[in-house]
Design a protein around this motif. Sequence first.
Motif, PDB file in Angstrom:
ATOM      1  N   LEU A   1     -28.236 -57.023  12.139  1.00 36.76           N
ATOM      2  CA  LEU A   1     -27.349 -57.350  13.026  1.00 36.76           C
ATOM      3  C   LEU A   1     -26.576 -56.996  14.118  1.00 36.76           C
ATOM      4  CD1 LEU A   1     -25.639 -59.246  10.071  1.00 36.76           C
ATOM      5  CD2 LEU A   1     -27.129 -60.688  11.787  1.00 36.76           C
ATOM      6  N   ARG A   2     -26.440 -55.237  13.929  1.00 36.13           N
ATOM      7  CA  ARG A   2     -25.951 -53.940  14.113  1.00 36.13           C
ATOM      8  C   ARG A   2     -25.996 -53.819  15.386  1.00 36.13           C
ATOM      9  NH1 ARG A   2     -25.952 -49.126  16.056  1.00 36.13           N
ATOM     10  NH2 ARG A   2     -27.866 -48.398  15.719  1.00 36.13           N
ATOM     11  N   ARG A   3     -28.144 -54.166  15.636  1.00 33.99           N
ATOM     12  CA  ARG A   3     -28.486 -53.718  16.639  1.00 33.99           C
ATOM     13  C   ARG A   3     -28.489 -55.040  17.792  1.00 33.99           C
ATOM     14  NH1 ARG A   3     -33.253 -51.875  13.143  1.00 33.99           N
ATOM     15  NH2 ARG A   3     -34.815 -52.997  14.163  1.00 33.99           N
ATOM     16  N   LEU A   4     -28.076 -56.193  17.273  1.00 33.49           N
ATOM     17  CA  LEU A   4     -28.580 -57.555  18.240  1.00 33.49           C
ATOM     18  C   LEU A   4     -27.018 -57.265  18.656  1.00 33.49           C
ATOM     19  CD1 LEU A   4     -30.184 -59.924  16.188  1.00 33.49           C
ATOM     20  CD2 LEU A   4     -30.738 -58.799  17.940  1.00 33.49           C
ATOM     21  N   GLY A   5     -25.943 -56.441  17.838  1.00 31.49           N
ATOM     22  CA  GLY A   5     -24.577 -56.398  18.364  1.00 31.49           C
ATOM     23  C   GLY A   5     -24.098 -57.861  18.076  1.00 31.49           C
ATOM     24  N   ILE A   6     -23.967 -58.156  17.202  1.00 27.06           N
ATOM     25  CA  ILE A   6     -23.269 -59.797  16.897  1.00 27.06           C
ATOM     26  C   ILE A   6     -22.370 -59.665  16.526  1.00 27.06           C
ATOM     27  CG2 ILE A   6     -23.152 -61.505  14.974  1.00 27.06           C
ATOM     28  CD1 ILE A   6     -25.676 -61.367  16.426  1.00 27.06           C
ATOM     29  N   ARG A   7     -21.209 -60.421  17.709  1.00 29.16           N
ATOM     30  CA  ARG A   7     -19.486 -60.373  17.245  1.00 29.16           C
ATOM     31  C   ARG A   7     -19.270 -61.398  16.142  1.00 29.16           C
ATOM     32  NH1 ARG A   7     -19.607 -61.995  23.169  1.00 29.16           N
ATOM     33  NH2 ARG A   7     -21.098 -63.874  22.011  1.00 29.16           N
ATOM     34  N   ASP A   8     -19.718 -62.750  16.350  1.00 26.09           N
ATOM     35  CA  ASP A   8     -19.575 -63.090  15.478  1.00 26.09           C
ATOM     36  C   ASP A   8     -20.257 -63.909  14.560  1.00 26.09           C
ATOM     37  OD1 ASP A   8     -19.324 -65.358  17.058  1.00 26.09           O
ATOM     38  OD2 ASP A   8     -16.941 -64.574  17.614  1.00 26.09           O
ATOM     39  N   TRP A   9     -19.904 -65.482  13.818  1.00 23.92           N
ATOM     40  CA  TRP A   9     -20.647 -66.025  13.129  1.00 23.92           C
ATOM     41  C   TRP A   9     -22.184 -67.065  14.694  1.00 23.92           C
ATOM     42  CZ3 TRP A   9     -23.201 -67.159   9.127  1.00 23.92           C
ATOM     43  CH2 TRP A   9     -23.888 -68.506   8.792  1.00 23.92           C
ATOM     44  N   ARG A  10     -20.745 -67.183  15.505  1.00 28.71           N
ATOM     45  CA  ARG A  10     -22.043 -68.035  16.940  1.00 28.71           C
ATOM     46  C   ARG A  10     -23.351 -66.804  16.956  1.00 28.71           C
ATOM     47  NH1 ARG A  10     -16.892 -68.247  20.565  1.00 28.71           N
ATOM     48  NH2 ARG A  10     -16.626 -66.495  19.918  1.00 28.71           N
ATOM     49  N   ASP A  11     -22.822 -65.918  17.147  1.00 24.95           N
ATOM     50  CA  ASP A  11     -24.510 -64.668  17.815  1.00 24.95           C
ATOM     51  C   ASP A  11     -24.891 -64.800  16.790  1.00 24.95           C
ATOM     52  OD1 ASP A  11     -22.643 -64.374  20.308  1.00 24.95           O
ATOM     53  OD2 ASP A  11     -21.796 -62.802  18.942  1.00 24.95           O
ATOM     54  N   VAL A  12     -25.160 -64.979  15.872  1.00 24.62           N
ATOM     55  CA  VAL A  12     -26.015 -64.599  14.665  1.00 24.62           C
ATOM     56  C   VAL A  12     -27.244 -65.463  14.905  1.00 24.62           C
ATOM     57  CG1 VAL A  12     -26.743 -65.217  12.232  1.00 24.62           C
ATOM     58  CG2 VAL A  12     -24.012 -63.847  12.860  1.00 24.62           C
ATOM     59  N   PRO A  13     -28.704 -64.931  14.933  1.00 25.67           N
ATOM     60  CA  PRO A  13     -29.437 -66.402  15.093  1.00 25.67           C
ATOM     61  C   PRO A  13     -30.440 -66.245  13.386  1.00 25.67           C
ATOM     62  CG  PRO A  13     -30.370 -63.602  15.280  1.00 25.67           C
ATOM     63  CD  PRO A  13     -28.511 -63.835  15.344  1.00 25.67           C
ATOM     64  N   THR A  14     -31.499 -67.135  13.769  1.00 29.16           N
ATOM     65  CA  THR A  14     -31.758 -67.457  12.523  1.00 29.16           C
ATOM     66  C   THR A  14     -32.861 -66.484  12.028  1.00 29.16           C
ATOM     67  OG1 THR A  14     -33.237 -68.589  13.104  1.00 29.16           O
ATOM     68  CG2 THR A  14     -31.857 -70.391  12.786  1.00 29.16           C
ATOM     69  N   THR A  15     -33.356 -66.409  10.756  1.00 28.13           N
ATOM     70  CA  THR A  15     -33.512 -65.294  10.267  1.00 28.13           C
ATOM     71  C   THR A  15     -34.743 -65.739   9.356  1.00 28.13           C
ATOM     72  OG1 THR A  15     -32.105 -63.697   9.915  1.00 28.13           O
ATOM     73  CG2 THR A  15     -33.594 -63.660   8.480  1.00 28.13           C
ATOM     74  N   THR A  16     -36.278 -65.500   9.851  1.00 27.26           N
ATOM     75  CA  THR A  16     -37.754 -65.944   8.786  1.00 27.26           C
ATOM     76  C   THR A  16     -38.018 -65.344   7.640  1.00 27.26           C
ATOM     77  OG1 THR A  16     -38.631 -65.209  10.363  1.00 27.26           O
ATOM     78  CG2 THR A  16     -37.978 -67.493  10.928  1.00 27.26           C
ATOM     79  N   ARG A  17     -38.677 -65.308   7.302  1.00 25.63           N
ATOM     80  CA  ARG A  17     -39.621 -64.429   6.213  1.00 25.63           C
ATOM     81  C   ARG A  17     -40.070 -63.569   6.700  1.00 25.63           C
ATOM     82  NH1 ARG A  17     -41.779 -64.983   0.943  1.00 25.63           N
ATOM     83  NH2 ARG A  17     -44.136 -63.532   1.015  1.00 25.63           N
ATOM     84  N   ALA A  18     -41.147 -63.660   8.055  1.00 23.34           N
ATOM     85  CA  ALA A  18     -41.679 -62.717   8.533  1.00 23.34           C
ATOM     86  C   ALA A  18     -40.434 -61.500   8.889  1.00 23.34           C
ATOM     87  CB  ALA A  18     -42.689 -63.452   9.723  1.00 23.34           C
ATOM     88  N   ASP A  19     -39.601 -62.341   9.711  1.00 23.31           N
ATOM     89  CA  ASP A  19     -38.472 -61.343   9.360  1.00 23.31           C
ATOM     90  C   ASP A  19     -38.510 -59.492   8.434  1.00 23.31           C
ATOM     91  OD1 ASP A  19     -38.333 -62.208  12.742  1.00 23.31           O
ATOM     92  OD2 ASP A  19     -37.140 -63.323  11.978  1.00 23.31           O
ATOM     93  N   LEU A  20     -38.568 -60.616   7.715  1.00 20.93           N
ATOM     94  CA  LEU A  20     -37.859 -59.736   6.488  1.00 20.93           C
ATOM     95  C   LEU A  20     -39.609 -58.729   6.348  1.00 20.93           C
ATOM     96  CD1 LEU A  20     -36.512 -62.219   3.384  1.00 20.93           C
ATOM     97  CD2 LEU A  20     -35.141 -60.770   5.314  1.00 20.93           C
ATOM     98  N   ALA A  21     -40.404 -59.326   6.288  1.00 13.11           N
ATOM     99  CA  ALA A  21     -41.737 -59.080   6.167  1.00 13.11           C
ATOM    100  C   ALA A  21     -42.310 -57.461   6.981  1.00 13.11           C
ATOM    101  CB  ALA A  21     -42.991 -60.097   5.945  1.00 13.11           C
ATOM    102  N   ARG A  22     -41.544 -57.780   8.146  1.00 12.52           N
ATOM    103  CA  ARG A  22     -41.545 -56.623   9.101  1.00 12.52           C
ATOM    104  C   ARG A  22     -40.958 -55.573   8.726  1.00 12.52           C
ATOM    105  NH1 ARG A  22     -40.786 -60.106  12.481  1.00 12.52           N
ATOM    106  NH2 ARG A  22     -42.543 -61.302  14.310  1.00 12.52           N
ATOM    107  N   GLY A  23     -39.550 -55.661   8.141  1.00 13.56           N
ATOM    108  CA  GLY A  23     -39.004 -54.627   7.410  1.00 13.56           C
ATOM    109  C   GLY A  23     -37.588 -54.627   6.589  1.00 13.56           C
ATOM    110  N   VAL A  24     -37.772 -54.833   5.376  1.00 15.59           N
ATOM    111  CA  VAL A  24     -36.665 -55.785   4.892  1.00 15.59           C
ATOM    112  C   VAL A  24     -35.152 -54.789   4.445  1.00 15.59           C
ATOM    113  CG1 VAL A  24     -37.039 -54.587   2.670  1.00 15.59           C
ATOM    114  CG2 VAL A  24     -36.373 -57.004   2.484  1.00 15.59           C
ATOM    115  N   ALA A  25     -35.362 -53.638   5.027  1.00 11.22           N
ATOM    116  CA  ALA A  25     -34.567 -52.307   5.383  1.00 11.22           C
ATOM    117  C   ALA A  25     -33.519 -52.775   6.121  1.00 11.22           C
ATOM    118  CB  ALA A  25     -34.624 -50.678   5.255  1.00 11.22           C
ATOM    119  N   ASP A  26     -34.021 -53.530   7.250  1.00 12.86           N
ATOM    120  CA  ASP A  26     -32.978 -54.265   8.113  1.00 12.86           C
ATOM    121  C   ASP A  26     -32.052 -54.961   8.543  1.00 12.86           C
ATOM    122  OD1 ASP A  26     -34.647 -52.723   9.883  1.00 12.86           O
ATOM    123  OD2 ASP A  26     -35.690 -53.659  11.049  1.00 12.86           O
TER     124      ASP A  26
END
Lengths: 204, 459
Positions: free
Chosen positions: B103-128
């Motif tokens: 979220l920090r790298r995306l520069g999320i300001r509030d809820w309206r900026d939050v994109p959806t996330t998928t299992r593939a995103d977690l698989a790429r790097g759960v530490a993120d």
Amino acid sequence: MTDRTAPNPLEQPLAHSDEGPWLRTLTDRLVATPQAFLRPEVVTEAVLRDALELVTDAPLEADALSAVRRLGGAALPERLAAQVAAHLVTEPSLRPVLGARAPVDTAAGIEHFTALVGVVPLRQWFGDDPDRHEEVVRALLRCMAIRPRGETHAQSEDRWQSVSTGLRSDALRLAALEQQRAAELAKALADKRAQEAAAQYTHV
Amino acid sequence: MSDPVSRPTALPGYEPMGAAVRSDAERFPALDHGGRERLDALRHHAYAPAWSHACGDLLTAADHAAIAEWARDVPAIAAGATDQPPDWLLAETERLARVVPHLRRLGIRDWRDVPTTTRADLARGVADFVPVDLPLDRVVQGTSSGSSGSALVIPWHPVDIAKDLALLDLLLAGVGVQWREDPSRMGLLSVVDQEQAFTYASAMTLRGGQSMSRVSLHPSAWPDDDARRAFLTGADPQVVTGSALTLQTYAALDLPCSPLALVSGAVDLATPARAHLESAFGAPVLDLYGLREVGPVACETAAGAGHVLVPRRMWVEVVDDGGQPVPDGVPGDLTVSSLENPYLPLLRYRTGDRGALVGTGAGRRVVGLEGRSAIVFTAGDGRRVQSVELTQQLQRFGVRAWSVRQDADGAVTARCLGGDGEGLRRALEALLDRPVAVEPVADAADLGPGKPRRFASAP
């Protein structure tokens, strides 16, 4: 030729650069980035492929395709950064420089550039701060060893140092912390005691 | 019992007790003397299966207090559920935007900026997705096999896992069942039906040290059928949890037991299957829907009633293919924001399952839930083999995506992206006791569009 395994130009002085378009041309293009380039569901690989083929007016070869594929498989912040880069590199006044280069070099430059989201979060690229717009554009240009028109190489290096240091120390500290945490998490998860896990009660 | 290591299907990591490394004092910081005695008795029961694992709840007295407070507070959260993100979620988003790398790298300001996330995103790097401001000293490993690709390893917190017990308590109370502590009975029996599975005897310190266990009903797990029957009858569990398929196997044993309730999960519970369980046990059946990544999401207590969102610090929305929310009543991708696991607070996590949301407050529910198809293969010797056992083998041999189909004549074809096809063929043939054709594909897209339906069985 840009060496993808070389130190990231965002963190190192550049030995040389070619002159490119006016800075303003690219900062204007950045802030006018169409929303389509910022959508998570966009197929990054396709956007990059189209952009690079447009720049060189030729189909991509295997090495460039494999760089594009790597970018398409990156995490979302880096993918979105790559999509923005795809929009920027198709600026017509960049064509004389990039069109003469191998697409794999441009792709490698974009790979380096995507690391910028670790330091300047993506949303800030499009905010009200003109210094951030300049930082983003200069970051992309230096990842491709290009300097803005009207600047000498030394002037361009000085200006990069100046514009990129404002927020940099805190951001770099955070990025380093995140990297360290990723290693700590991997170690914690690999610990045998963590692998023993805990009793579970439901099946979901 | 056959030797689990010498079989061609033997999975690494499933060696008996190979993963059990803690002392009981570590496993059960809050277990009293009576609980320890019950645990010992269960472990050394004359008819017990050969336990393959040992684990506890890892809960301290402070954890008990935190879970009790949680159980008091969450019904109010559920009561306020609407189609708008709640204030507590908006407030927490501001914190997560600073401490979750993704979220920090995306520069999320509030809820309206939050994109959806998928299992593939977690698989790429759960530490993120793991906040950087929490000590990692209580991380335990959770895995999610998913419907395709590699198993996902995620960080879990013992308190989040144990909240499932408090949640079950709330859900059972909702159908009029008082789940009282009864040391003379097993408190909870978790059943699977796999040749290779982690099975264990354990104790629930949240319930006065009452015993629980996870057992495999598979015949290979027991000395003989009489031992299985004697053990399960003696346990007389108050609550039985398992996949919809395994609960049918449990019912088929026709044990003289009287559970207070059964809790089905993992795959669809068909209406006839529910009716059969309700009639066989004379007890309510809860169909619990959720994902390992976000935990329990919704529960259906009567056929066709819809899956009511469970009381947790969670908010559910339905989105279209582009990630945009759709109005209530319109089906789409179920997308969950869950803050229960402090190590993996996920915002707008697309489940890949479909449904529509209707209602408000404690009645807010998912209707038309799709995506948990239960697939069973028929082995050459007539055995029923659940698709989860094929998943284990596909992942063992490094297959990244797959489609496995059994035709009406019994023929099995596995179309695979990557991995050791020859090793997989040998293992699947041993598992299914019939020839298996393994066909490599060059691209995941060759397996078909949309959410992968990775298993199909015609018989």
